[in-house]
Design an enzyme around this catalytic site. Structure first.
Site, PDB file in Angstrom:
ATOM      1  CB  SER A 176      -0.886  -0.098   1.131  1.00  0.00           C
ATOM      2  OG  SER A 176      -0.114  -0.054   2.461  1.00  0.00           O
ATOM      3  CG  ASP A 229      17.687 -10.240   5.275  1.00  0.00           C
ATOM      4  OD1 ASP A 229      17.155  -9.259   5.564  1.00  0.00           O
ATOM      5  OD2 ASP A 229      18.214 -11.101   5.861  1.00  0.00           O
ATOM      6  CB  CYS A 310       2.240  -0.509  12.798  1.00  0.00           C
ATOM      7  SG  CYS A 310       2.695  -2.311  12.576  1.00  0.00           S
TER       8      CYS A 310
END
Length: 738
Positions: A176, A229, A310
């Site tokens: 997103s 990675d 978050c």
């Protein structure tokens, strides 16, 4: 052929019809309480006392649904007008204000982000909400709308993306934020094609294909998907255009949205409540630091990197930022962005915090970690807050904390950093360092210094009892004493077998390639068309598609193809057409609708100017007769070849009472002997009908049945979904009209 995911999912849901209901019930039965969570975060004193209950109350509420109108779509403003006129009645009185299904996020620029606070179970009770939900689904399918959590939209807004920038999204899936970056780079693509690149990377091979799906909706030639990675992302190289010498390919902007414990997402992921513990942040701190440091190494001087999580855990937030800046020795600074997004409610970063054990006991200093129990649990010195004097240089208060109660969102942390010079552990003559899997760069240099010291000690006279005072060397000074070979040395690499699918090659077409020249001659492309940026994915046999990439995308592929695992790159602009009327006119390829925004500016032949009535006919009829078109359109068709045509509606000369367009409409089409067609997916047609103010009813939309299904949908979503035992993959074609 790989299995079709959508069919597999449908069969599974049919077998387990109560799965969604059981998930909802399990979510509803979760007790949104955790005493350890409350005691630890209240002990952090991250909020004023009077806001604590408000914070906890907001965390226990369901999260509103939010979405964005994609900024790179030419009809974004028209779609915004539709939302306001159809779903937000500006003249409603206060008594009916709660009936409004949506409201704008006032801090997001240009009102391009919206939210709805109506719970899913309430949608069925409101006819207006049913219409709004259908609208969301249709516009999401064609890429005009992206559903995204509100706080997740914030980090890209601080990156200041330009069309010529080289951008890296280190941990991009599900995509997103990557979509936002693509939108920003392509914001003015109607006027000029961007030359930059957005490299969207993820370490999980399967999640990379989610990125492919997200990026294809945005229809940009600037996006590249890689599978590495992030903590050891390979250095890229390029060639200096002036002297032809190799040099590092460094990025102008980097988004570092790292894996985290996710306690800021408790509103939408309630399963975090019962399993939260202070140790979740401890276990991720080192990985987050390694990813951020690697991002700083890949960043050019003067470039900007945005670090985000978050979670509101300072061990994953401020502690990571403080360590990275402190070890950079002045090469990196934390920017003050308090003047940006002025309507966004936020709190400053913490300058002091507490470190807790698994049981919630406070570890007051690094000395407490000397206990073997805490060492085994992964506690490090870097997790503790800096001193007051140290923070005067770091300025942690410039970080951004967004709490759920401030504007009814999830919790989030953002820090914007700028690189002012080379990092102390990077060579002055060579801006590269081979990343170590386990060690941070300053730890690696310390190991090198100790190794050198031990080797020198063995060679010295065993009877030499000279004082060793002053022999210790810190990481920075050790780096300056090593030669170039030692600086980039690392343990021998093991040959790693790559997981996932073996991708088709990226083969750029030569300027004298007959296939490319056939297309260019048929559509009348000028000399300015960048032939060198066209590529195919087929080494042998029939080439089905021709892709187009930006200038910087090509640069990465040219010089780093063997060093980089590229999953997807390029925008499909031409595809082989099986219709006989195309072959008889000397061109076996046609334009694609997904690539039309990149190619329309070059098309000189086969371009047909149409009227509003013609456009309406093409969008609603599957395969109308040519005689139904207006006279001027028929005359233009008579002057062009059969096969692919480019329909063009100029809004300045074709305004209607029912709509107002500010941008040109370009549609890929086909002209047969007696009929014409609009070669685009049903989702795109529904979007245009809505923009034009026409009734949108997908059940009445006619489609042609005179050509094979793959020519009917015309736009393929090529998602890899399976591989045989030898690793050879098959394309999975998902019908966009399904």
């Amino acid at each position: 052929m790989g299995k079709n995911k959508s069919k597999k999912s449908f069969k599974w849901k049919k077998k387990h019809p109560d799965h969604d209901d059981r998930c909802k019930d399990s979510y509803q039965n979760i007790v949104r309480e955790n005493k350890l969570f409350e005691s630890c975060y209240k002990g952090q004193e991250m909020l004023p006392e009077h806001e604590w209950e408000e914070f906890m109350t907001a965390l226990r509420r369901e999260l509103p649904s939010t979405f964005r109108i994609t900024g790179n779509k030419s009809h974004a403003q028209e779609l915004l007008r539709i939302i306001k006129s159809e779903f937000v009645n500006q003249e409603e009185d206060e008594a009916n204000i709660r009936e409004k299904p949506v409201a704008p996020l006032h801090w997001y620029p240009d009102e391009l982000a919206w939210e709805t606070k109506t719970a899913r179970r309430e949608i069925r009770k409101s006819e207006k909400m049913k219409q709004f939900h259908k609208f969301l689904v249709q516009e999401t399918n064609c890429g005009a709308i992206t559903r995204q959590e509100a706080v997740s939209m914030i980090p890209p807004l601080f990156m200041d993306i330009k069309p010529y920038h080289k951008v890296l999204d280190m941990c991009a899936a599900p995509g997103s934020k990557t979509a936002q970056l693509i939108e920003m780079m392509n914001e003015d693509s109607d006027k000029e094609l961007p030359t930059g690149v957005i490299v969207a990377n993820d370490s999980n091979n399967r999640r990379c294909y989610m990125l492919v799906h997200q990026s294809k909706r945005l229809q940009s030639p600037c996006c590249m998907i890689t599978n590495h990675d992030a903590s050891v992302y390979p250095f890229l190289t390029t060639v200096n255009s002036s002297n032809g010498c190799p040099e590092p390919f460094l990025f102008d902007r980097i988004l570092c949205d790292v894996p985290c414990s996710g306690d800021g997402t408790m509103r939408k992921n309630p399963q975090i409540w019962p399993r939260w513990s202070p140790h979740l942040g401890v276990s991720l701190h080192r990985l987050q630091l390694k990813i951020l440091v690697r991002g700083l190494e890949l960043l050019s001087e003067g470039g900007r990197i945005v670090y985000s999580t978050c979670t509101v855990n300072p061990l994953e937030d401020e502690a990571v930022i403080a360590t990275a800046i402190s070890m950079s020795k002045g090469a990196v600074e934390l920017l003050d962005v308090s003047g940006e997004l002025p309507n966004l409610k936020r709190s400053p970063g913490l300058t002091k915090w507490k470190v807790f054990s698994k049981a919630g006991e406070e570890l007051k200093s690094i000395d407490d970690i000397e206990n073997e129990t805490y060492i085994n649990e992964g506690y490090k010195k870097s997790m503790f807050p800096p001193t007051t004097e140290e923070n005067e240089k770091i300025n942690l208060q410039r970080c951004i904390r967004v709490y759920p109660h401030q504007q009814d969102t999830g919790g989030f942390f953002i820090a914007v950093l700028k690189k002012n010079g080379p990092l102390p552990w990077q060579s002055k003559n060579k801006a590269q360092r081979m990343a170590h899997k386990k060690l941070l760069p300053w730890e690696f240099l310390q190991k090198q210094a100790e190794k050198t010291e031990n080797e020198n000690g063995k060679e010295s006279d065993m009877g030499d009892n000279a004082s060793k005072e002053g022999d210790s060397v810190d990481a920075v000074s050790a780096e300056s004493n090593l030669d170039d070979n030692q600086k980039v040395a690392e343990p021998p690499k093991k040959k790693v077998k790559r997981k996932g699918f073996i991708e088709d090659p990226f083969l750029f077409l030569k300027e004298d390639d007959p296939l490319l020249n056939e297309i260019i001659n048929f559509f009348g492309f000028p000399q300015s068309f960048p032939k060198s940026q066209a590529l195919t994915r087929t080494e042998a046999g029939i080439r089905r598609h021709v892709y187009f990439v930006s200038e910087k995308c090509k640069e990465i592929i040219d010089y780093n193809y063997n060093n980089l695992k590229i999953i997807n790159c390029g925008l499909k602009v031409f595809t082989r057409c099986t219709l006989k009327t195309g072959e008889t006119q000397g061109c076996n390829f046609r334009l694609t609708q997904e690539g039309i925004q990149s190619t329309f500016r070059y098309v000189d032949k086969q371009k047909i100017e149409i009227s509003y009535e013609d456009l309406k006919l093409l969008l609603t009829e599957g395969e109308p007769k040519t005689e139904k078109l207006c006279e001027s359109t028929r005359k233009q068709l008579d002057q062009n070849y059969f096969g692919c045509v480019l329909w063009h509606l100029d809004p300045s000369t074709n305004q209607s009472e029912r709509f107002e367009l500010s941008n040109d409409v370009w549609l890929c089409g086909h002209r047969g002997k007696s009929t014409v067609r609009c070669m685009m997916a049903k989702t795109e047609r529904l979007h245009l009908l809505r923009i034009l103010g026409l009734p949108v009813d997908d059940t009445e939309l006619k489609t042609s049945k005179t050509v094979p299904e793959d020519e009917e949908t015309m736009e393929e979503d090529e998602i890899r979904d399976g591989a045989d035992e030898e690793g050879n993959e098959e394309d999975v074609i998902e019908n966009e009209e399904a």
